[in-house]
Write an enzyme that holds these catalytic residues in place. Structure first.
Site, PDB file in Angstrom:
ATOM      1  N   SER A   1      16.446  38.567  77.961  1.00 47.55           N
ATOM      2  CA  SER A   1      15.940  39.052  76.673  1.00 47.55           C
ATOM      3  C   SER A   1      16.516  40.401  76.269  1.00 47.55           C
ATOM      4  O   SER A   1      16.456  40.758  75.092  1.00 47.55           O
ATOM      5  CB  SER A   1      14.418  39.167  76.711  1.00 47.55           C
ATOM      6  OG  SER A   1      14.019  40.085  77.709  1.00 47.55           O
TER       7      SER A   1
ATOM      8  N   ASP B   1       7.907  46.611  72.430  1.00 49.29           N
ATOM      9  CA  ASP B   1       6.741  45.862  72.900  1.00 49.29           C
ATOM     10  C   ASP B   1       6.486  46.293  74.345  1.00 49.29           C
ATOM     11  O   ASP B   1       7.047  47.289  74.801  1.00 49.29           O
ATOM     12  CB  ASP B   1       6.922  44.340  72.720  1.00 49.29           C
ATOM     13  CG  ASP B   1       8.070  43.768  73.540  1.00 49.29           C
ATOM     14  OD1 ASP B   1       8.568  44.445  74.457  1.00 49.29           O
ATOM     15  OD2 ASP B   1       8.469  42.612  73.266  1.00 49.29           O
TER      16      ASP B   1
ATOM     17  N   HIS C   1      10.182  45.644  76.188  1.00 50.44           N
ATOM     18  CA  HIS C   1      11.533  45.848  75.650  1.00 50.44           C
ATOM     19  C   HIS C   1      11.660  47.138  74.853  1.00 50.44           C
ATOM     20  O   HIS C   1      10.757  47.489  74.100  1.00 50.44           O
ATOM     21  CB  HIS C   1      11.911  44.659  74.743  1.00 50.44           C
ATOM     22  CG  HIS C   1      11.820  43.340  75.431  1.00 50.44           C
ATOM     23  ND1 HIS C   1      10.722  42.517  75.308  1.00 50.44           N
ATOM     24  CD2 HIS C   1      12.668  42.729  76.283  1.00 50.44           C
ATOM     25  CE1 HIS C   1      10.914  41.427  76.052  1.00 50.44           C
ATOM     26  NE2 HIS C   1      12.084  41.535  76.656  1.00 50.44           N
TER      27      HIS C   1
END
Ligand SMILES: *[C@@H]1O[C@H](CO)[C@@H](O)[C@H](O)[C@H]1NC(C)=O
Length: 353
Positions: free
Chosen positions: A35, A328, A331
């Site tokens: 991610s 978040d 991240h």
């Protein structure tokens, strides 16, 4: 007559250098990983791990949620732009892009994946071996599009960025009670992952990759989600996880040195990210950062993916993500991604550009 020839020659040389300056320094940027670099491949697969809804992408061009786990662009997008390539690296599975776009840059990454096959199983995302299969398919499409010689040139001269490994520890080893933790000590698991990294790097080397930057692990114990599990101890960084990241990075650097010496023509470089994040945490104000331990999204303590969805004003994100390290609970914000891109360009990528 001689003077005229000289003038023509000078004119030609001048034009040639102009052309060289206008064309990008590398033909393409090719990305593998999780991610930290997924530009939206997970949008196209059956998994709960997605981010193609607001407030993700809030500060992206057009405020568009793309599946990047960020309020804006990723470090790979900034790197691509700095290399003179497009300002976004498109996701390979995104139907909005074609091989014409991918010839300049392509992202095979999948949020939630890892070096260990068992990691991608947890949330049914794309395993790393499948990313390599997509790379093979990409090469076949590239040959059809650009011809054999040009396709080979692109693959040979492209810069490759690999960012992976966090999920092997946080989503797999430390989260699942049964599985790898019953099979391996953490030291053994690190060695297992290093073997998987060696397999992967050898595979893409055989497929033509030469200029490769492999990111080490960041300070994984300092992400807000791990701080939250550490609340009883004051919510500081989980030192146990940070130590694992440091130990893993030592082994990864040794592997990189070994492979770089062994495989002819390979230029495999280590991209350090661990110290960069801690430097910002230690001195946030000089970066204009006001919050180092919570995500901008929701309470900032646990929201990620579907939990960071804008269901109601109550779950809204903070006003100015540039004042946060984390977007978040897992991240970094676009601002931090930009800083990390600059550091990667100064370190592991410096000799390629
Ligand atoms: C991971 O899965 C792929 C595909 O099934 C397989 O080829 C590979 O050997 C597996 N790796 C390990 C270490 O089990």
């Amino acid at each position: 007559m001689a003077a005229l020839l000289l003038l023509l020659l000078l004119l030609c040389l001048c034009l040639l250098s102009l052309i060289a300056a206008a064309s990008p320094r590398v033909p393409a940027l090719i990305v593998f990983g999780d991610s930290t670099v997924d530009a939206g491949n997970n949008n196209q697969i059956q998994t709960v791990l997605k981010s193609n809804f607001r407030p993700y992408g809030r500060d992206f061009p057009g405020g568009r949620p793309t599946g990047r786990f960020c309020n804006g662009r990723l470090s790979t997008d900034f790197i691509s732009e700095a290399l003179g390539l497009p300002p976004l690296v498109p996701a390979y599975l995104d139907p909005a892009y074609s091989i014409k776009d991918f010839a300049k840059g392509v992202c095979f990454a999948s949020a939630g994946t890892g070096l260990d096959n068992a990691t991608s199983d947890v949330l049914s995302v794309i395993p790393l071996w499948k990313e390599v299969e997509y790379f093979k398919e990409y090469q076949r499409r590239l040959i059809k599009y650009a011809g054999k010689a040009e396709a080979k040139r692109i693959v040979d001269e492209a810069v490759y960025i690999i960012s992976i490994g966090t999920n092997d520890f946080l989503e797999n080893y430390y989260l699942l009670v049964t599985g790898r933790r019953q099979q391996f000590t953490v030291d053994q698991f690190e060695d297992f992952l290093i073997d998987r990294a060696a397999e992967f790097l050898t595979a893409i080397y055989r497929l033509g990759a030469r200029k490769i930057s492999f990111a080490g692990l960041g300070a994984i114990g300092c992400v807000p989600l791990e701080r939250t599990t550490n609340l009883l101890n004051g919510g500081g960084c989980m030192e146990e996880y940070n130590k694992v990241a440091r130990d893993f990075n030592v082994k990864l650097q040794a592997l990189i040195g070994r492979l770089d010496a062994k495989l002819p023509g390979l230029r495999l470089r280590y991209a350090p990210v661990y110290d960069g994040l801690l430097r910002i945490i230690a001195d946030p104000s000089s970066y204009g950062i006001e919050n180092v331990d919570e995500g901008c999204c929701g309470t900032g303590r646990f929201e990620m993916g579907i939990l960071c969805r804008e269901w109601s004003p109550l779950t809204a994100a903070c006003k100015d993500a540039d004042k946060y390290i984390f977007w978040d609970s897992f991240h970094p914000t676009e601002k931090i991604n930009r800083l990390m891109a600059e550091e990667t360009l100064r370190t592991s990528l410096a000799e390629f550009i």
